[in-house]
Design a protein around this motif. Structure first.
Motif, short mmCIF file in Angstrom:
data_model
loop_
_atom_site.label_atom_id
_atom_site.label_comp_id
_atom_site.label_asym_id
_atom_site.label_seq_id
_atom_site.Cartn_x
_atom_site.Cartn_y
_atom_site.Cartn_z
N HIS A 99 -5.91 3.95 -13.31
CA HIS A 99 -5.82 2.99 -14.42
C HIS A 99 -7.20 2.38 -14.61
N ASP A 100 -7.96 2.95 -15.54
CA ASP A 100 -9.37 2.57 -15.70
C ASP A 100 -10.06 2.77 -14.35
N ALA A 101 -10.72 1.76 -13.82
CA ALA A 101 -11.39 1.87 -12.52
C ALA A 101 -10.47 1.45 -11.38
N HIS A 102 -9.21 1.20 -11.72
CA HIS A 102 -8.25 0.70 -10.73
C HIS A 102 -7.10 1.70 -10.58
N THR A 103 -5.99 1.21 -10.03
CA THR A 103 -4.85 2.08 -9.78
C THR A 103 -3.57 1.37 -10.17
N LEU A 104 -2.71 2.05 -10.91
CA LEU A 104 -1.40 1.52 -11.24
C LEU A 104 -0.39 2.08 -10.25
N VAL A 105 0.35 1.18 -9.61
CA VAL A 105 1.38 1.59 -8.65
C VAL A 105 2.73 1.13 -9.17
N ASN A 106 3.68 2.05 -9.18
CA ASN A 106 5.05 1.75 -9.59
C ASN A 106 5.97 2.08 -8.42
N ILE A 107 6.85 1.14 -8.11
CA ILE A 107 7.90 1.37 -7.11
C ILE A 107 9.23 1.29 -7.84
N THR A 108 10.01 2.35 -7.76
CA THR A 108 11.33 2.39 -8.40
C THR A 108 12.35 2.87 -7.38
N SER A 109 13.44 2.13 -7.27
CA SER A 109 14.54 2.53 -6.39
C SER A 109 15.80 2.72 -7.21
N VAL A 133 11.12 -8.57 -4.79
CA VAL A 133 10.72 -8.05 -3.47
C VAL A 133 9.59 -7.03 -3.64
N TYR A 134 9.74 -6.11 -4.60
CA TYR A 134 8.71 -5.10 -4.81
C TYR A 134 7.41 -5.71 -5.35
N ALA A 135 7.51 -6.76 -6.13
CA ALA A 135 6.30 -7.45 -6.60
C ALA A 135 5.53 -8.02 -5.41
N LYS A 136 6.23 -8.57 -4.44
CA LYS A 136 5.57 -9.08 -3.23
C LYS A 136 4.97 -7.93 -2.42
N GLN A 137 5.70 -6.83 -2.32
CA GLN A 137 5.19 -5.66 -1.60
C GLN A 137 3.91 -5.16 -2.25
N LEU A 138 3.90 -5.07 -3.57
CA LEU A 138 2.71 -4.60 -4.28
C LEU A 138 1.54 -5.56 -4.10
N ALA A 139 1.78 -6.84 -4.06
CA ALA A 139 0.70 -7.81 -3.81
C ALA A 139 0.10 -7.60 -2.43
N ARG A 140 0.94 -7.30 -1.46
CA ARG A 140 0.45 -7.04 -0.10
C ARG A 140 -0.35 -5.75 -0.04
N ILE A 141 0.10 -4.72 -0.74
CA ILE A 141 -0.64 -3.46 -0.81
C ILE A 141 -1.99 -3.70 -1.48
N ASP A 142 -2.00 -4.48 -2.55
CA ASP A 142 -3.24 -4.80 -3.26
C ASP A 142 -4.23 -5.49 -2.33
#
Length: 150
Positions: A99-109, A133-142
């Motif tokens: 995603h431009d110079a970054h990365t887009l991560v999607n988590i779907t269950s 919950v997934y928004a918090k997980q993505l913040a931690r990954i970030d």
């Protein structure tokens, strides 16, 4: 008849795609990223990418459930799929795209929901709760991915 319930969240992560994918594919890091209601994360086989098996518990509306997730990589470096082998029908797909110079991560269950009134409530509550919950997980990954590239 039970319906399929789906929940997702996505975030742009300020790190290169390869770094981000390495983070999400490493099941040894999963305990660091998963917020409550997930806990007791254990790597049972492998550890990185396809073939890894990881188990954890989740406290949710129906009580505590133990999940054992088998990891596949239908598109290595881009898509990681965790499938519960304990019969819950839960499948979680993590997609990592530039995603431009970054990365887009999607988590779907997705999982098979309950029937009746419990199913109606679950279809309303579960996606919203899992999104948070997934928004918090993505913040931690970030935060972790950015620390690796700082």
């Amino acid at each position: 008849m039970p319906e399929i319930v789906s929940a997702s969240a996505e975030r742009v992560i300020n790190a290169p795609r390869g770094t981000v994918y390495d983070c999400v594919a490493d099941m040894r890091l999963l305990a660091r990223f998963l917020p409550p209601p997930f806990y007791d994360v254990r790597v049972e086989q492998g550890g990185v990418g396809a073939g890894a098996v990881v188990s954890f518990k989740i406290d949710f509306a129906r009580g505590t459930r133990e999940l054992q997730m088998h990891v596949t990589e239908p598109a290595p470096g881009e898509v990681l799929v965790l499938t519960d082998t304990n019969g819950s029908g839960l499948t979680t797909t993590i997609t990592v795209t530039p995603h431009d110079a970054h990365t887009l991560v999607n988590i779907t269950s997705t999982f098979t929901g309950e029937t009746g009134v419990a199913g109606v409530v679950e279809r309303f509550v579960a996606p919203r709760r899992l999104h948070r919950v997934y928004a918090k997980q993505l913040a931690r990954i970030d935060a972790h991915a950015r620390s690796l590239t700082a």
